[in-house]
Design a protein around this motif. Sequence first.
Motif, PDB file in Angstrom:
ATOM      1  N   TYR A  58      11.542 -43.921  -4.477  1.00  6.50           N
ATOM      2  CA  TYR A  58      12.866 -44.339  -4.072  1.00  6.50           C
ATOM      3  C   TYR A  58      13.887 -43.310  -4.537  1.00  6.50           C
ATOM      4  O   TYR A  58      13.714 -42.672  -5.578  1.00  6.50           O
ATOM      5  CB  TYR A  58      13.233 -45.701  -4.688  1.00  6.50           C
ATOM      6  CG  TYR A  58      12.361 -46.831  -4.233  1.00  6.50           C
ATOM      7  CD1 TYR A  58      11.162 -47.107  -4.894  1.00  6.50           C
ATOM      8  CD2 TYR A  58      12.722 -47.634  -3.156  1.00  6.50           C
ATOM      9  CE1 TYR A  58      10.350 -48.147  -4.474  1.00  6.50           C
ATOM     10  CE2 TYR A  58      11.910 -48.688  -2.734  1.00  6.50           C
ATOM     11  CZ  TYR A  58      10.724 -48.931  -3.404  1.00  6.50           C
ATOM     12  OH  TYR A  58       9.920 -49.960  -2.988  1.00  6.50           O
TER      13      TYR A  58
ATOM     14  N   GLN B 131      17.938 -43.026  -5.556  1.00  2.80           N
ATOM     15  CA  GLN B 131      19.104 -43.814  -5.907  1.00  2.80           C
ATOM     16  C   GLN B 131      20.315 -42.919  -6.052  1.00  2.80           C
ATOM     17  O   GLN B 131      20.318 -41.991  -6.880  1.00  2.80           O
ATOM     18  CB  GLN B 131      18.882 -44.611  -7.205  1.00  2.80           C
ATOM     19  CG  GLN B 131      20.033 -45.548  -7.531  1.00  2.80           C
ATOM     20  CD  GLN B 131      19.773 -46.387  -8.764  1.00  2.80           C
ATOM     21  OE1 GLN B 131      19.049 -45.996  -9.670  1.00  2.80           O
ATOM     22  NE2 GLN B 131      20.356 -47.584  -8.798  1.00  2.80           N
TER      23      GLN B 131
ATOM     24  N   LEU C 253      19.837 -47.716  -3.563  1.00  2.00           N
ATOM     25  CA  LEU C 253      18.398 -47.484  -3.673  1.00  2.00           C
ATOM     26  C   LEU C 253      17.787 -47.449  -2.286  1.00  2.00           C
ATOM     27  O   LEU C 253      17.861 -48.425  -1.544  1.00  2.00           O
ATOM     28  CB  LEU C 253      17.743 -48.611  -4.476  1.00  2.00           C
ATOM     29  CG  LEU C 253      17.826 -48.499  -5.974  1.00  2.00           C
ATOM     30  CD1 LEU C 253      17.764 -49.872  -6.620  1.00  2.00           C
ATOM     31  CD2 LEU C 253      16.679 -47.627  -6.486  1.00  2.00           C
TER      32      LEU C 253
ATOM     33  N   LEU D 264      18.904 -39.964  -8.605  1.00  2.00           N
ATOM     34  CA  LEU D 264      17.843 -40.413  -9.495  1.00  2.00           C
ATOM     35  C   LEU D 264      16.654 -40.763  -8.609  1.00  2.00           C
ATOM     36  O   LEU D 264      16.782 -41.578  -7.685  1.00  2.00           O
ATOM     37  CB  LEU D 264      18.295 -41.640 -10.289  1.00  2.00           C
ATOM     38  CG  LEU D 264      17.288 -42.237 -11.281  1.00  2.00           C
ATOM     39  CD1 LEU D 264      17.020 -41.257 -12.430  1.00  2.00           C
ATOM     40  CD2 LEU D 264      17.787 -43.567 -11.824  1.00  2.00           C
TER      41      LEU D 264
ATOM     42  N   LEU E 147      13.078 -42.407  -8.326  1.00  2.00           N
ATOM     43  CA  LEU E 147      12.263 -43.394  -9.025  1.00  2.00           C
ATOM     44  C   LEU E 147      10.930 -43.569  -8.330  1.00  2.00           C
ATOM     45  O   LEU E 147      10.870 -43.604  -7.105  1.00  2.00           O
ATOM     46  CB  LEU E 147      12.984 -44.744  -9.049  1.00  2.00           C
ATOM     47  CG  LEU E 147      14.284 -44.789  -9.855  1.00  2.00           C
ATOM     48  CD1 LEU E 147      15.148 -45.962  -9.418  1.00  2.00           C
ATOM     49  CD2 LEU E 147      13.997 -44.884 -11.341  1.00  2.00           C
TER      50      LEU E 147
ATOM     51  N   PRO F  23      10.817 -44.290 -15.468  1.00  2.00           N
ATOM     52  CA  PRO F  23      12.186 -44.081 -15.941  1.00  2.00           C
ATOM     53  C   PRO F  23      13.035 -43.236 -14.994  1.00  2.00           C
ATOM     54  O   PRO F  23      14.256 -43.196 -15.135  1.00  2.00           O
ATOM     55  CB  PRO F  23      12.002 -43.365 -17.277  1.00  2.00           C
ATOM     56  CG  PRO F  23      10.694 -42.655 -17.115  1.00  2.00           C
ATOM     57  CD  PRO F  23       9.843 -43.532 -16.266  1.00  2.00           C
TER      58      PRO F  23
ATOM     59  N   ARG G 261      16.112 -37.429 -12.925  1.00  2.00           N
ATOM     60  CA  ARG G 261      17.482 -37.179 -12.450  1.00  2.00           C
ATOM     61  C   ARG G 261      17.574 -35.739 -11.993  1.00  2.00           C
ATOM     62  O   ARG G 261      17.472 -34.813 -12.791  1.00  2.00           O
ATOM     63  CB  ARG G 261      18.502 -37.473 -13.533  1.00  2.00           C
ATOM     64  CG  ARG G 261      19.935 -37.352 -13.002  1.00  2.00           C
ATOM     65  CD  ARG G 261      20.955 -37.999 -13.891  1.00  2.00           C
ATOM     66  NE  ARG G 261      20.808 -39.440 -13.978  1.00  2.00           N
ATOM     67  CZ  ARG G 261      21.208 -40.318 -13.059  1.00  2.00           C
ATOM     68  NH1 ARG G 261      21.755 -39.884 -11.938  1.00  2.00           N
ATOM     69  NH2 ARG G 261      21.073 -41.628 -13.256  1.00  2.00           N
TER      70      ARG G 261
END
Lengths: 112, 112
Positions: free
Chosen positions: B35, B37, B43, B88, B90, B105, B108
């Motif tokens: 994903y 974000q 998201l 970010l 994920l 976590p 980034r």
Amino acid sequence: SQQGEEDPQALSIQEGENATMNCSYKTSINNLQWYRQNSGRGLVHLILIRSNEREKHSGRLRVTLDTSKKSSSLLITASRAADTASYFCATGFKAAGNKLTFGGGTRVLVKP
Amino acid sequence: KAGVTQTPRYLIKTRGQQVTLSCSPISGHRSVSWYQQTPGQGLQFLFEYFSETQRNKGNFPGRFSGRQFSNSRSEMNVSTLELGDSALYLCASTASGKYEQYFGPGTRLTVT
């Protein structure tokens, strides 16, 4: 594009109060999940409710699902400062494997 | 069990470069989803891999690609980076027959 909207976008409450947030979605679903995210870190799974369920509880969490209105709500009872986070609903579709479609999230601030 | 791990945690790249992100799922989980974000788009699902095969793909340009290895570890690659790819990233793993996703976590990525 996002599946739906979350309401409110932000919520500020005192420790001990209840926090309620709502999620609306647009299409038929197989399941709806709620996740928590602290300060731009990874998401933590909170609770899952299937499309044939109407209510589910887990500790201080209560989730409801109304498929006729295409909406869900998450209630956090007796909130704590540690509950400060962003909360996201995510919908899954049986034909879409493990693809989740997320709402925009609710930022919750619990003041001590 | 160890959780989902992602490497690197932070990355700074220049426009036009390419980047590879890595994700190790929870032991025994064969599905890995990615994903993106961002503050503007929230998201968004990139793709899902299951048993080394891409099972689902989100609405992202071909610059975004991924793969999964026989040990279920997954990588995603973004080529010809653009400023808008700053986000970010994920990854999440899912156990077979389950819907709950366990997130790492995040990585980034900043594109300058």
